[in-house]
Write a protein that holds these residues in place. Structure first.
Motif, PDB file in Angstrom:
ATOM      1  N   GLU A 214       0.821  -1.204   0.000  1.00 47.84           N
ATOM      2  CA  GLU A 214       0.000   0.000   0.000  1.00 47.84           C
ATOM      3  C   GLU A 214       0.860   1.260   0.000  1.00 47.84           C
ATOM      4  OE1 GLU A 214      -2.951  -0.200   3.101  1.00 47.84           O
ATOM      5  OE2 GLU A 214      -3.494  -2.237   2.508  1.00 47.84           O
ATOM      6  N   PHE A 215       1.897   1.300   0.833  1.00 47.96           N
ATOM      7  CA  PHE A 215       2.769   2.477   0.893  1.00 47.96           C
ATOM      8  C   PHE A 215       3.628   2.602  -0.360  1.00 47.96           C
ATOM      9  CE2 PHE A 215       2.033   2.129   5.528  1.00 47.96           C
ATOM     10  CZ  PHE A 215       1.539   3.411   5.723  1.00 47.96           C
ATOM     11  N   GLU A 216       4.213   1.483  -0.811  1.00 55.02           N
ATOM     12  CA  GLU A 216       5.112   1.535  -1.968  1.00 55.02           C
ATOM     13  C   GLU A 216       4.385   1.977  -3.230  1.00 55.02           C
ATOM     14  OE1 GLU A 216       8.186  -1.888  -0.358  1.00 55.02           O
ATOM     15  OE2 GLU A 216       6.499  -2.455  -1.618  1.00 55.02           O
ATOM     16  N   GLY A 217       3.106   1.661  -3.335  1.00 52.53           N
ATOM     17  CA  GLY A 217       2.329   2.065  -4.496  1.00 52.53           C
ATOM     18  C   GLY A 217       2.064   3.559  -4.567  1.00 52.53           C
ATOM     19  N   GLN A 218       2.261   4.277  -3.459  1.00 59.05           N
ATOM     20  CA  GLN A 218       1.998   5.715  -3.412  1.00 59.05           C
ATOM     21  C   GLN A 218       3.263   6.556  -3.348  1.00 59.05           C
ATOM     22  OE1 GLN A 218      -0.870   6.710  -0.309  1.00 59.05           O
ATOM     23  NE2 GLN A 218      -1.423   4.552  -0.235  1.00 59.05           N
ATOM     24  N   THR A 219       4.386   5.940  -3.084  1.00 62.44           N
ATOM     25  CA  THR A 219       5.610   6.688  -2.828  1.00 62.44           C
ATOM     26  C   THR A 219       6.273   7.180  -4.114  1.00 62.44           C
ATOM     27  OG1 THR A 219       7.688   6.622  -1.592  1.00 62.44           O
ATOM     28  CG2 THR A 219       7.106   4.657  -2.809  1.00 62.44           C
ATOM     29  N   THR A 220       7.082   8.216  -3.992  1.00 68.92           N
ATOM     30  CA  THR A 220       7.845   8.735  -5.132  1.00 68.92           C
ATOM     31  C   THR A 220       9.313   8.318  -5.057  1.00 68.92           C
ATOM     32  OG1 THR A 220       8.244  10.821  -3.977  1.00 68.92           O
ATOM     33  CG2 THR A 220       6.327  10.722  -5.448  1.00 68.92           C
ATOM     34  N   VAL A 221       9.814   8.074  -3.843  1.00 68.02           N
ATOM     35  CA  VAL A 221      11.213   7.689  -3.637  1.00 68.02           C
ATOM     36  C   VAL A 221      11.276   6.645  -2.529  1.00 68.02           C
ATOM     37  CG1 VAL A 221      13.520   8.479  -2.939  1.00 68.02           C
ATOM     38  CG2 VAL A 221      12.056   9.990  -4.281  1.00 68.02           C
TER      39      VAL A 221
ATOM     40  N   ASP B 112      20.568  -5.094  12.109  1.00 70.12           N
ATOM     41  CA  ASP B 112      19.431  -5.918  12.504  1.00 70.12           C
ATOM     42  C   ASP B 112      18.453  -6.293  11.411  1.00 70.12           C
ATOM     43  OD1 ASP B 112      20.240  -6.241  15.071  1.00 70.12           O
ATOM     44  OD2 ASP B 112      19.045  -4.598  15.855  1.00 70.12           O
ATOM     45  N   GLY B 113      18.323  -5.529  10.348  1.00 65.85           N
ATOM     46  CA  GLY B 113      17.326  -5.904   9.355  1.00 65.85           C
ATOM     47  C   GLY B 113      17.166  -4.880   8.259  1.00 65.85           C
ATOM     48  N   ILE B 114      15.994  -4.910   7.639  1.00 59.78           N
ATOM     49  CA  ILE B 114      15.697  -4.053   6.496  1.00 59.78           C
ATOM     50  C   ILE B 114      14.954  -2.810   6.984  1.00 59.78           C
ATOM     51  CG2 ILE B 114      14.331  -3.871   4.376  1.00 59.78           C
ATOM     52  CD1 ILE B 114      14.771  -6.901   4.025  1.00 59.78           C
ATOM     53  N   VAL B 115      15.353  -1.679   6.472  1.00 58.80           N
ATOM     54  CA  VAL B 115      14.610  -0.448   6.712  1.00 58.80           C
ATOM     55  C   VAL B 115      14.453   0.249   5.364  1.00 58.80           C
ATOM     56  CG1 VAL B 115      16.643   0.952   7.312  1.00 58.80           C
ATOM     57  CG2 VAL B 115      14.387   1.664   8.076  1.00 58.80           C
ATOM     58  N   SER B 116      13.235   0.693   5.083  1.00 54.08           N
ATOM     59  CA  SER B 116      12.944   1.444   3.864  1.00 54.08           C
ATOM     60  C   SER B 116      12.440   2.818   4.257  1.00 54.08           C
ATOM     61  CB  SER B 116      11.873   0.751   3.026  1.00 54.08           C
ATOM     62  OG  SER B 116      12.314  -0.503   2.586  1.00 54.08           O
ATOM     63  N   LEU B 117      13.023   3.832   3.668  1.00 44.58           N
ATOM     64  CA  LEU B 117      12.568   5.208   3.871  1.00 44.58           C
ATOM     65  C   LEU B 117      11.809   5.598   2.615  1.00 44.58           C
ATOM     66  CD1 LEU B 117      15.923   6.640   5.250  1.00 44.58           C
ATOM     67  CD2 LEU B 117      14.007   5.685   6.544  1.00 44.58           C
ATOM     68  N   MET B 118      10.584   6.123   2.789  1.00 42.50           N
ATOM     69  CA  MET B 118       9.731   6.437   1.646  1.00 42.50           C
ATOM     70  C   MET B 118       9.258   7.882   1.716  1.00 42.50           C
ATOM     71  SD  MET B 118       7.334   3.073   1.514  1.00 42.50           S
ATOM     72  CE  MET B 118       7.941   1.567   2.251  1.00 42.50           C
ATOM     73  N   TRP B 119       9.285   8.544   0.553  1.00 38.50           N
ATOM     74  CA  TRP B 119       8.806   9.906   0.426  1.00 38.50           C
ATOM     75  C   TRP B 119       7.610   9.925  -0.512  1.00 38.50           C
ATOM     76  CZ3 TRP B 119      13.767   8.553   1.216  1.00 38.50           C
ATOM     77  CH2 TRP B 119      14.475   9.245   2.187  1.00 38.50           C
TER      78      TRP B 119
ATOM     79  N   PRO C 167       7.005  11.744   5.039  1.00 33.17           N
ATOM     80  CA  PRO C 167       7.788  10.531   4.799  1.00 33.17           C
ATOM     81  C   PRO C 167       7.591   9.509   5.919  1.00 33.17           C
ATOM     82  CG  PRO C 167       9.220  12.348   5.414  1.00 33.17           C
ATOM     83  CD  PRO C 167       7.833  12.899   5.305  1.00 33.17           C
ATOM     84  N   ILE C 168       7.820   8.237   5.581  1.00 39.97           N
ATOM     85  CA  ILE C 168       7.718   7.173   6.587  1.00 39.97           C
ATOM     86  C   ILE C 168       8.923   6.249   6.477  1.00 39.97           C
ATOM     87  CG2 ILE C 168       5.191   7.193   6.601  1.00 39.97           C
ATOM     88  CD1 ILE C 168       5.393   4.458   5.067  1.00 39.97           C
ATOM     89  N   ALA C 169       9.101   5.443   7.515  1.00 40.53           N
ATOM     90  CA  ALA C 169      10.087   4.356   7.508  1.00 40.53           C
ATOM     91  C   ALA C 169       9.319   3.054   7.685  1.00 40.53           C
ATOM     92  CB  ALA C 169      11.090   4.534   8.635  1.00 40.53           C
ATOM     93  N   TYR C 170       9.652   2.067   6.857  1.00 42.56           N
ATOM     94  CA  TYR C 170       9.049   0.743   6.947  1.00 42.56           C
ATOM     95  C   TYR C 170      10.156  -0.207   7.355  1.00 42.56           C
ATOM     96  CZ  TYR C 170       6.836  -3.648   5.569  1.00 42.56           C
ATOM     97  OH  TYR C 170       6.326  -4.915   5.566  1.00 42.56           O
ATOM     98  N   VAL C 171       9.964  -0.915   8.470  1.00 42.78           N
ATOM     99  CA  VAL C 171      10.961  -1.849   8.990  1.00 42.78           C
ATOM    100  C   VAL C 171      10.466  -3.254   8.716  1.00 42.78           C
ATOM    101  CG1 VAL C 171      12.195  -2.604  11.046  1.00 42.78           C
ATOM    102  CG2 VAL C 171      11.610  -0.192  10.766  1.00 42.78           C
ATOM    103  N   GLU C 172      11.316  -4.072   8.062  1.00 44.94           N
ATOM    104  CA  GLU C 172      10.922  -5.413   7.645  1.00 44.94           C
ATOM    105  C   GLU C 172      11.905  -6.430   8.203  1.00 44.94           C
ATOM    106  OE1 GLU C 172      10.256  -7.775   3.405  1.00 44.94           O
ATOM    107  OE2 GLU C 172      10.578  -5.628   3.418  1.00 44.94           O
TER     108      GLU C 172
END
Length: 157
Positions: free
Chosen positions: A13-20, A128-135, A141-146
């Protein structure tokens, strides 16, 4: 199905709306960059076994996430992969070879800007893992931790 049952759906849902998207992966290829065979291996691992139906449902969502990279109007993505991600043979040599070729092809198509953090860097704060920063265009902006079995957003700025 609730988002808690399928954390990748929240990312979709977030990745489909993000620009970066900027992401860092220490242990596994980020879900959005995974091939079907690699994702199947990852989703089939873990302490709690999954039924074939549950794994297939999670796999479907994970592969849908990767679909956004097929469109040149999709987000610009920078990915920093720890060297361990490239050297750990998830699913064996054939699966890993296909996964690495897929990542290289995304880089060659200019869909993803790839960087590798070499082992020689030593300890760092993102082990520790994956972090995605999205704009986004019109959202903060948000951070998604996976992680292996979890995914969580948003951590808003």
């Amino acid at each position: 199905m609730a988002i808690e049952d399928n954390p990748s759906r929240e990312a979709l849902e977030f990745e489909g709306q993000t620009t970066v998207i900027h992401d860092y992966a220490a242990k596994l290829v980020p879900g959005i960059l995974q091939t079907e065979a690699y994702a199947r291996e990852v989703l089939g691992s873990g302490a709690r076994p999954k039924s074939d139906e549950e794994r297939d449902r999670l796999l479907s969502t994970r592969l849908a996430r990767a679909g956004i990279l097929g469109d040149f109007h999709s987000p610009v993505m920078w990915s920093l992969l720890d060297e361990a991600v490239l050297r750990r043979p998830i699913g064996g040599p054939a699966v890993m070879c296909h996964q690495l070729r897929h990542i290289a092809a995304l880089g060659e198509q200019r869909r993803v800007r790839l960087h590798v953090l070499p082992f020689e860097v030593g300890a760092h704060s993102l082990l520790d893992g994956i972090v995605s920063l999205m704009w986004f265009e019109d959202l903060p902006p948000i951070a998604y931790v996976e992680g292996l079995r979890t995914g969580r957003a948003p951590f808003c700025s």
